[in-house]
Design an enzyme around this catalytic site. Structure first.
Site, short mmCIF file in Angstrom:
data_model
loop_
_atom_site.label_atom_id
_atom_site.label_comp_id
_atom_site.label_asym_id
_atom_site.label_seq_id
_atom_site.Cartn_x
_atom_site.Cartn_y
_atom_site.Cartn_z
N ASP A 25 95.87 66.02 18.61
CA ASP A 25 94.77 65.38 17.89
C ASP A 25 94.94 63.87 17.86
O ASP A 25 95.82 63.35 17.18
CB ASP A 25 94.73 65.94 16.46
CG ASP A 25 93.68 65.28 15.58
OD1 ASP A 25 92.70 64.73 16.13
OD2 ASP A 25 93.85 65.29 14.35
N ASP A 29 88.41 60.67 19.59
CA ASP A 29 89.09 61.65 18.75
C ASP A 29 88.99 63.05 19.35
O ASP A 29 87.94 63.69 19.28
CB ASP A 29 88.49 61.62 17.34
CG ASP A 29 89.18 62.56 16.37
OD1 ASP A 29 90.17 63.21 16.76
OD2 ASP A 29 88.74 62.65 15.21
#
Length: 324
Positions: free
Chosen positions: A17, A215
């Site tokens: 992530d 992201d």
């Protein structure tokens, strides 16, 4: 990860992530369904003595994501990732995973790959021999990469193709052209992987000087409420619709981001997401999300799936090129 009581290696499946900076996995001391449905680390067998190679630090953590949250204890262990090893590294043992977010998740925990500046724990909290930054920074600091290779790149699979995370290089088999075709932009902040976008254009309308975050942990494209409402109004004729007509995939306008002088286009086929096999239920990929008083956009998988993205830690840059 090395786990007690016999210090054997145990595998955990994690989401890499780029929108967070901490590693955590479920602890066997967690009774929430989000933990028990997944592989759990034997936190109950850890001592609190730093004389051991694996131990609990006596410190706690809590992380709030856009959806989902967890909290627990901070421990130290050796972490092996993609053939690299980081010894005596701090990680989170999730002892609380409330709600339903993680129950049916296909992963055990999360591996944060943003910058240490947004970590939920601070370097000063730990002994000097403990690595408390991100796992990738641990790989870099242990000189397992030369500076020009201090990077990782994401290819998000589509149409049945597997995704791939490449450490230390770019897999040219997954991009159109070669590495020389990658379009680089400097980071504007070493917190998230944040960069400046010159403009966003759609159907004759333009917004300029935007700050965005690449992201991999976000599925959609999120932005300030007012901006997103206007964008959806232009594309669909109403602000923030819960569902949109799937037929608009062939008629809604393109959305174009200009990044350091180069246009990156998303078509309606790409930003209208279909939720059923019959093509009758669709939704907009543009969703409102206000991050404090910052006017930040989050470029999630809708954009990153089309544009292979390289995160260059050494040069503090992002690189975009069309994926195959």
């Amino acid at each position: 990860m090395t786990t007690p009581p016999l210090l054997r290696k145990k595998d955990f499946l994690v989401i890499p992530d780029t929108g967070s900076s901490n590693l955590w996995v479920p602890s066997d001391e967690c009774e929430d369904s989000g933990c028990t449905q997944h592989t759990q680390y034997r936190g109950s067998a850890l001592s609190s003595s730093p004389k051991n190679t694996e131990y609990k630090t006596g410190k706690s953590f809590a992380i709030q994501y856009g959806s989902g949250q967890c909290a627990g204890s901070i421990a130290v262990s050796t972490v092996d990732f993609a053939g690299f090893s980081v010894e005596k590294t701090a990680f989170g043992l999730a002892e609380q995973e409330p709600g339903t977010t993680f129950i049916s998740a296909a992963f055990d925990g999360i591996l944060g790959m943003a910058f240490n500046s947004i970590s939920v724990w601070n370097r000063e909290e730990f002994a000097k021999d403990v690595h408390s930054k991100t796992i990738f920074e641990g790989i870099v600091e242990s000189e397992q990469f030369p500076k020009d290779k201090q990077q990782f790149s994401f290819y998000l699979g589509s149409e049945g193709k597997d995704g791939e995370l490449t450490l230390g290089d770019v897999n040219e088999d997954l991009i159109e052209g070669t590495k020389d075709d990658i379009h680089w932009v400097d980071l504007s902040s070493e917190t998230y992987w944040q960069f400046h976008v010159d403009s966003m254009s759609v159907d004759g309308h333009k917004a300029e000087h935007l700050e965005m975050i690449a992201d991999t942990g976000t599925s959609l494209i999120a932005g300030p409420s007012l901006f997103v409402s206007n964008l959806n109004q232009i594309c669909f004729g109403e602000p923030n619709p819960e569902m949109v007509d799937c037929k608009l995939k062939s008629t809604a306008p393109d959305v174009t981001l200009n990044i350091r002088g180069k246009d990156f286009v998303l078509t309606a086929q790409e930003y209208i997401m279909q939720w059923d096999t019959e093509g009758k239920q669709c939704m907009s990929a543009f969703t409102p999300m206000d991050i404090g008083n910052q006017q930040l956009w989050i470029l999630g998988d809708v954009f990153l799936r089309k544009y292979h993205t390289t995160f260059h830690f050494g040069n503090k840059q992002l690189g975009f090129v069309k994926a195959i």
